[in-house]
Scaffold this active site. Sequence first.
Site, short mmCIF file in Angstrom:
data_model
loop_
_atom_site.label_atom_id
_atom_site.label_comp_id
_atom_site.label_asym_id
_atom_site.label_seq_id
_atom_site.Cartn_x
_atom_site.Cartn_y
_atom_site.Cartn_z
N ARG A 46 0.81 -1.23 0.00
CA ARG A 46 0.00 0.00 0.00
C ARG A 46 0.84 1.27 0.00
O ARG A 46 0.31 2.37 0.08
CB ARG A 46 -0.94 -0.01 1.23
CG ARG A 46 -1.92 -1.17 1.22
CD ARG A 46 -2.52 -1.38 2.58
NE ARG A 46 -1.52 -1.77 3.58
CZ ARG A 46 -1.79 -1.97 4.87
NH1 ARG A 46 -3.02 -1.83 5.32
NH2 ARG A 46 -0.82 -2.33 5.69
N CYS A 101 1.83 0.30 9.90
CA CYS A 101 2.83 -0.65 9.42
C CYS A 101 2.74 -1.97 10.22
O CYS A 101 2.86 -1.97 11.45
CB CYS A 101 4.22 -0.05 9.57
SG CYS A 101 5.53 -1.14 8.96
#
Length: 226
Positions: A46, A101
């Site tokens: 992403r 993350c």
Amino acid sequence: MGQLDHVLEKNRAWAEGIKADDPQFFQRLSNQQAPEYLWIGCADSRVPANQIVDMPPGELFVHRNVANVVVHTDFNCLSVLQFAIEVLKVKHVLVVGHYGCGGIRTALRNEGFGLIGNWLRHVQDVRDRHQSVLSNCDNEHDQADRLCELNVIEQVGHVCQNNIVQEAWKRGQRLNVHGFVYDLADGILRDMGLSASSAESWEQVKQNSIDELIVRPVRSGRQKKA
Ligand code: CO
């Protein structure tokens, strides 16, 4: 029909589209690359480097790994750094973390196992070094975001302390090292306010950045100077 025909078809359409706008584009690029930027970011699907900053092929030299870590003995990352600085002569190195993350969250929760546990141990070192900053966060979500920011600061430090960068500065090569964090939730890249252009400037920049994190809300990026 191959299983990946759709991938190849998308590629053909993409290349045709570029050539329709600029017939010489690929021919020109195949002769040389002269990017001004080295992007060191997370491998997360992403966070596609070129798309985020809307740069076409040829403008970014890219290195990505899990949790955008710069390890002093990682020859993969060091080779990229050396080639980018000594051959391509990039003007800017961008260390780009991102909120949300998975690598950072896994490190924070001590969930890394096997090989990746060793890799994420570097992020846990960052976590352990900055317990006082992380303990100011109200919840685990904010802690993970803060650890993304702290990790960027530490990895910018590793770039600055690296002898490839130190030698470049010693020879007077113009080179700036920056820290950014990308937010998956809004697509915006935030400047951490970290920017070092010499060996001397880094220590001060680092301390200011960590001090600022104590008072800055998570995900806020650099405070605008009045
Ligand atoms: Co990531």
